[in-house]
Design an enzyme around this catalytic site. Structure first.
Site, PDB file in Angstrom:
ATOM      1  N   ASP A   1      35.294  47.358 -61.711  1.00 51.52           N
ATOM      2  CA  ASP A   1      34.783  47.572 -63.078  1.00 51.52           C
ATOM      3  C   ASP A   1      35.148  46.375 -63.968  1.00 51.52           C
ATOM      4  OD1 ASP A   1      37.476  48.089 -63.298  1.00 51.52           O
ATOM      5  OD2 ASP A   1      37.248  50.015 -64.343  1.00 51.52           O
ATOM      6  N   SER A   2      35.882  45.393 -63.399  1.00 51.02           N
ATOM      7  CA  SER A   2      36.070  44.115 -64.090  1.00 51.02           C
ATOM      8  C   SER A   2      34.715  43.432 -64.284  1.00 51.02           C
ATOM      9  CB  SER A   2      37.020  43.207 -63.299  1.00 51.02           C
ATOM     10  OG  SER A   2      36.693  43.199 -61.931  1.00 51.02           O
TER      11      SER A   2
ATOM     12  N   ASP B   1      33.900  50.647 -57.596  1.00 50.76           N
ATOM     13  CA  ASP B   1      34.969  51.056 -58.523  1.00 50.76           C
ATOM     14  C   ASP B   1      34.342  51.996 -59.551  1.00 50.76           C
ATOM     15  OD1 ASP B   1      37.519  50.934 -59.499  1.00 50.76           O
ATOM     16  OD2 ASP B   1      37.318  48.945 -60.411  1.00 50.76           O
TER      17      ASP B   1
ATOM     18  N   LYS C   1      36.530  53.627 -55.367  1.00 52.83           N
ATOM     19  CA  LYS C   1      37.921  53.486 -55.817  1.00 52.83           C
ATOM     20  C   LYS C   1      38.062  54.239 -57.125  1.00 52.83           C
ATOM     21  CE  LYS C   1      39.754  49.547 -57.643  1.00 52.83           C
ATOM     22  NZ  LYS C   1      40.155  50.037 -58.990  1.00 52.83           N
TER      23      LYS C   1
ATOM     24  N   GLU D   1      40.766  54.858 -60.322  1.00 54.26           N
ATOM     25  CA  GLU D   1      42.047  54.582 -60.970  1.00 54.26           C
ATOM     26  C   GLU D   1      42.766  55.929 -61.022  1.00 54.26           C
ATOM     27  OE1 GLU D   1      42.044  52.128 -64.432  1.00 54.26           O
ATOM     28  OE2 GLU D   1      40.834  50.593 -63.457  1.00 54.26           O
TER      29      GLU D   1
ATOM     30  N   GLU E   1      48.657  47.755 -58.614  1.00 48.75           N
ATOM     31  CA  GLU E   1      48.442  46.643 -59.558  1.00 48.75           C
ATOM     32  C   GLU E   1      49.633  46.431 -60.487  1.00 48.75           C
ATOM     33  OE1 GLU E   1      44.618  46.617 -61.448  1.00 48.75           O
ATOM     34  OE2 GLU E   1      45.167  45.032 -62.855  1.00 48.75           O
TER      35      GLU E   1
END
Ligand code: KIV
Length: 266
Positions: A41-42, A80, A110, A112, A178
């Site tokens: 999502d970056s 993500d 993925k 978070e 992270e």
């Protein structure tokens, strides 16, 4: 590659993971031998011009995931999941994650992670959607935590280890860790059978992940834990300035860049 192949790499083979957001970057990363391509999502701040990852939509993530999945054969493609596309309503989360696999061609999603994703990880895994967990700094919580190193006191570190175990038990095939202290990265890796993939989590994780923009040197700076392995930004600047100069000076285009149609009477 399948989720079970990534799972089996723990302690055996180093997992190389990199973000990719589009066809050309995915093609080049796969050719370089990257195992896992994360459509992170970056995407929001690195490609779509947002200030953070928060505004990324499911449609945007699906469209970029599809571009990466269409271009690759061997690399394992992970989508993500965007902020609030999961974690509130289970049905909606399953539908959004399912879209990434059914519609966009991802191999896994993925999330978070936190206490709110343990049952969802179990449900998705049961349904056949492989889940990669993500603990430590989770940028979607930046309004709450800031973008700082996590797990820096004993309680916080223990909580990360407990959550990592819970996600492994729930079926996660791998865990991104992270921006946590290196000794915590090592402890989590030791505690799990699934591979940990670190980003600012020290050298003892089973694998490493960075954003492709930092690795190739497209961003101006890098996070403190990242490294530039190239200077694509400098190369682009040189190419673009040369193009502007050549057009303005009339050096481009030359005769060979066009053609004359003899039948035209001009
Ligand atoms: O979106 C992202 O880039 C990530 C990192 C783990 C690289 O989630």
């Amino acid at each position: 590659m399948r989720a079970k192949d990534i799972r089996e790499m723990a302690g055996e083979e180093t997992v190389t993971m990199l973000t990719a957001y589009d066809a050309p970057t995915a093609e080049l990363a796969e050719a370089a031998g990257v195992d896992v391509l994360l459509v992170g999502d970056s995407l929001g701040n690195l490609r779509l011009g947002y200030d953070s990852t928060i505004p990324v939509t499911v449609d945007e993530a699906a469209s970029h995931t599809a571009a990466v999945a269409r271009t690759t054969d061997d690399a394992f493609v992970v989508a993500d999941m965007p902020f609030l596309s999961y974690g509130a309503d289970e049905g909606e989360a399953v539908e959004n994650c399912g879209r990434m696999v059914k519609e966009a061609g991802a191999d896994a999603v993925k999330l978070e992670s936190g206490p709110h994703t343990v049952e969802l990880t179990r449900r998705l895994t049961d349904l056949g959607v492989p889940v990669q967990a993500h603990l430590g700094l989770t940028p979607q919580r930046e309004n709450e935590t800031g973008l700082f190193r996590q797990g820096t006191d004993q309680d916080a570190a223990e909580e990360i280890i407990d959550l990592a175990r819970e996600h492994e038990d729930a079926g996660a095939f791998s865990l991104v860790l992270e921006h946590v202290p290196s000794n915590l990265g090592a402890a989590v890796t030791e505690a799990l059978d699934i591979p940990t993939v670190g980003i600012g989590a020290g050298p003892d994780c089973d694998g490493q992940v960075l954003t492709i923009d930092e690795v190739i040197g497209l961003t101006e700076g890098t996070a403190p834990f990242a490294e530039r392995f190239g200077d694509v930004r400098g190369e682009m600047e040189r190419a673009l300035e040369s193009y502007v100069d050549a057009v303005e000076s009339g050096e481009f285009p030359r005769e060979e860049h066009g053609h004359v149609e003899e039948s035209l009477e001009y």
